[in-house]
Enzyme design. Sequence first.
Site, PDB file in Angstrom:
ATOM      1  N   GLY A  69      78.874   9.028 111.218  1.00 10.06           N
ATOM      2  CA  GLY A  69      78.057   8.809 109.516  1.00 10.06           C
ATOM      3  C   GLY A  69      79.684   7.904 108.588  1.00 10.06           C
ATOM      4  O   GLY A  69      80.278   9.256 108.440  1.00 10.06           O
ATOM      5  N   GLN A  74      83.267   9.604  99.800  1.00  8.46           N
ATOM      6  CA  GLN A  74      84.293   9.851 101.213  1.00  8.46           C
ATOM      7  C   GLN A  74      84.952   8.307 100.717  1.00  8.46           C
ATOM      8  O   GLN A  74      86.092   8.678 100.888  1.00  8.46           O
ATOM      9  CB  GLN A  74      83.842   9.405 102.161  1.00  8.46           C
ATOM     10  N   CYS A 119      84.612  16.698 109.749  1.00  8.35           N
ATOM     11  CA  CYS A 119      84.192  15.957 108.938  1.00  8.35           C
ATOM     12  C   CYS A 119      85.041  15.179 108.183  1.00  8.35           C
ATOM     13  O   CYS A 119      86.658  15.815 108.912  1.00  8.35           O
ATOM     14  CB  CYS A 119      83.760  16.787 107.528  1.00  8.35           C
ATOM     15  N   LEU A 120      85.329  13.899 108.194  1.00 10.48           N
ATOM     16  CA  LEU A 120      86.208  12.321 107.764  1.00 10.48           C
ATOM     17  C   LEU A 120      87.029  13.282 106.517  1.00 10.48           C
ATOM     18  O   LEU A 120      88.268  12.531 106.702  1.00 10.48           O
ATOM     19  CB  LEU A 120      85.910  11.356 107.649  1.00 10.48           C
ATOM     20  N   HIS A 162      74.769  16.332 107.348  1.00  6.44           N
ATOM     21  CA  HIS A 162      75.776  16.307 106.670  1.00  6.44           C
ATOM     22  C   HIS A 162      76.177  15.180 105.335  1.00  6.44           C
ATOM     23  O   HIS A 162      76.688  15.454 104.587  1.00  6.44           O
ATOM     24  CB  HIS A 162      76.312  16.124 107.842  1.00  6.44           C
ATOM     25  N   GLU A 163      75.655  14.168 105.768  1.00  6.07           N
ATOM     26  CA  GLU A 163      75.062  12.740 105.259  1.00  6.07           C
ATOM     27  C   GLU A 163      74.753  13.205 103.562  1.00  6.07           C
ATOM     28  O   GLU A 163      76.162  12.512 102.433  1.00  6.07           O
ATOM     29  CB  GLU A 163      74.916  11.716 105.886  1.00  6.07           C
ATOM     30  N   HIS A 166      77.191  15.090 101.480  1.00  3.29           N
ATOM     31  CA  HIS A 166      77.807  14.846 100.643  1.00  3.29           C
ATOM     32  C   HIS A 166      77.601  14.176  99.639  1.00  3.29           C
ATOM     33  O   HIS A 166      78.494  14.471  98.511  1.00  3.29           O
ATOM     34  CB  HIS A 166      78.599  13.890 101.194  1.00  3.29           C
TER      35      HIS A 166
HETATM   36  O1  LIG Z   1      80.444  12.950 106.535  1.00  5.03           O
HETATM   37  C1  LIG Z   1      80.923  12.050 108.033  1.00  5.03           C
HETATM   38  N1  LIG Z   1      81.841  12.214 108.054  1.00  5.03           N
HETATM   39  O2  LIG Z   1      82.448  13.477 107.782  1.00  5.03           O
HETATM   40  C2  LIG Z   1      82.025  12.185 109.328  1.00  5.03           C
HETATM   41  C3  LIG Z   1      81.433  12.912 110.573  1.00  5.03           C
HETATM   42  C4  LIG Z   1      80.226  13.647 110.538  1.00  5.03           C
HETATM   43  C5  LIG Z   1      79.482  13.795 111.723  1.00  5.03           C
HETATM   44  C6  LIG Z   1      80.245  15.701 111.773  1.00  5.03           C
HETATM   45  C7  LIG Z   1      79.093  16.766 112.663  1.00  5.03           C
HETATM   46  C8  LIG Z   1      77.023  15.896 112.092  1.00  5.03           C
HETATM   47  C9  LIG Z   1      78.102  14.406 111.523  1.00  5.03           C
HETATM   48  C10 LIG Z   1      81.408  13.029 111.935  1.00  5.03           C
HETATM   49  O3  LIG Z   1      81.367  11.551 112.084  1.00  5.03           O
HETATM   50  N2  LIG Z   1      82.578  13.574 112.501  1.00  5.03           N
HETATM   51  N3  LIG Z   1      83.522  14.401 111.710  1.00  5.03           N
HETATM   52  C11 LIG Z   1      85.154  14.534 112.468  1.00  5.03           C
HETATM   53  C12 LIG Z   1      85.294  14.709 113.949  1.00  5.03           C
HETATM   54  C13 LIG Z   1      84.560  13.324 113.992  1.00  5.03           C
HETATM   55  C14 LIG Z   1      83.232  13.247 113.990  1.00  5.03           C
HETATM   56  C15 LIG Z   1      82.228  13.332 114.896  1.00  5.03           C
HETATM   57  O4  LIG Z   1      81.987  15.247 114.600  1.00  5.03           O
HETATM   58  N4  LIG Z   1      81.722  12.753 115.725  1.00  5.03           N
HETATM   59  C16 LIG Z   1      80.930  13.768 116.214  1.00  5.03           C
HETATM   60  C17 LIG Z   1      80.498  14.585 117.080  1.00  5.03           C
HETATM   61  C18 LIG Z   1      79.191  14.533 117.907  1.00  5.03           C
HETATM   62  C19 LIG Z   1      79.227  13.907 118.883  1.00  5.03           C
HETATM   63  C20 LIG Z   1      79.606  12.553 118.224  1.00  5.03           C
HETATM   64  N5  LIG Z   1      81.136  12.308 117.794  1.00  5.03           N
HETATM   65 NI    NI Z   2      81.708  14.547 106.607  1.00  2.00          NI
END
Ligand SMILES: O=CN(O)C[C@@H](CC1CCCC1)C(=O)N1NCCC[C@H]1C(=O)Nc1ccccn1
Ligand code: NI
Length: 192
Positions: A69, A74, A119-120, A162-163, A166
């Site tokens: 997401g 962001q 979170c990115l 989560h989104e 934000h």
């Molecule tokens: O706001 C948006 N962001 O910050 C990107 C986040 C959003 C997710 C975090 C938790 C729910 C939504 C994101 O995707 N990540 N966060 C950082 C690590 C990589 C990645 C991730 O969690 N990947 C993932 C997790 C589970 C299964 C598959 N893939």
């Molecule tokens: Ni995030």
Amino acid sequence: MVMNKELISMLTMEDIVREGHPLLRKVAEEVTLPLSEEDQSILKDMIEFLRNGQNPEVAEEYGLRPGVGLAAPQINVSKRIFVVRTTDSQDELVEQAFVNPKIISHSQETTFLSDGEGCLSVDRSIDGTVPRYARVKIEAYDETGKKFTKRLRGFLSIVFQHELDHLNGIMFYDRIDEDDPLKKEVPASLKV
Ligand SMILES: O=CN(O)C[C@@H](CC1CCCC1)C(=O)N1NCCC[C@H]1C(=O)Nc1ccccn1
Ligand code: NI
């Protein structure tokens, strides 16, 4: 004089705003519909970023952290827009833009990712249970400005929340209970 087209640019990790940047703590502005050309291209760039991150060759090539997401704040855009690209409970690919999204109702029951959330925009790992509604009924507009409602559950419901956080200046770790960060069971009263 012919206006030169915007340079076709792809989003990379440099475009991702990190913790400490004020935009991550602001309530983002509603978007006027139909989407302007600019907002449509922002959405396209955001979806491309998720596709690229989920393509191992491209992610490797450009040093992208894979995301499921991405919210406009962001990438330094304080607008109520986010995109999601993941598989749903039927293992179908969901690639969806959410404009001016709202939760219109939700379950009492809560859920959480057993490995916690990341979170990115957060360059550190933070342990702790992030409680989310187990199921949400949402309303939003898509990239064509069409209004839709959807019921989400499971991982998709967690990503959506989560989104949406934000867009309201909320970070996932705001929701971790300091007194009991690793709590796993949901209080009986919350179970429906
Ligand atoms: O706001 C948006 N962001 O910050 C990107 C986040 C959003 C997710 C975090 C938790 C729910 C939504 C994101 O995707 N990540 N966060 C950082 C690590 C990589 C990645 C991730 O969690 N990947 C993932 C997790 C589970 C299964 C598959 N893939
Ligand atoms: Ni995030």
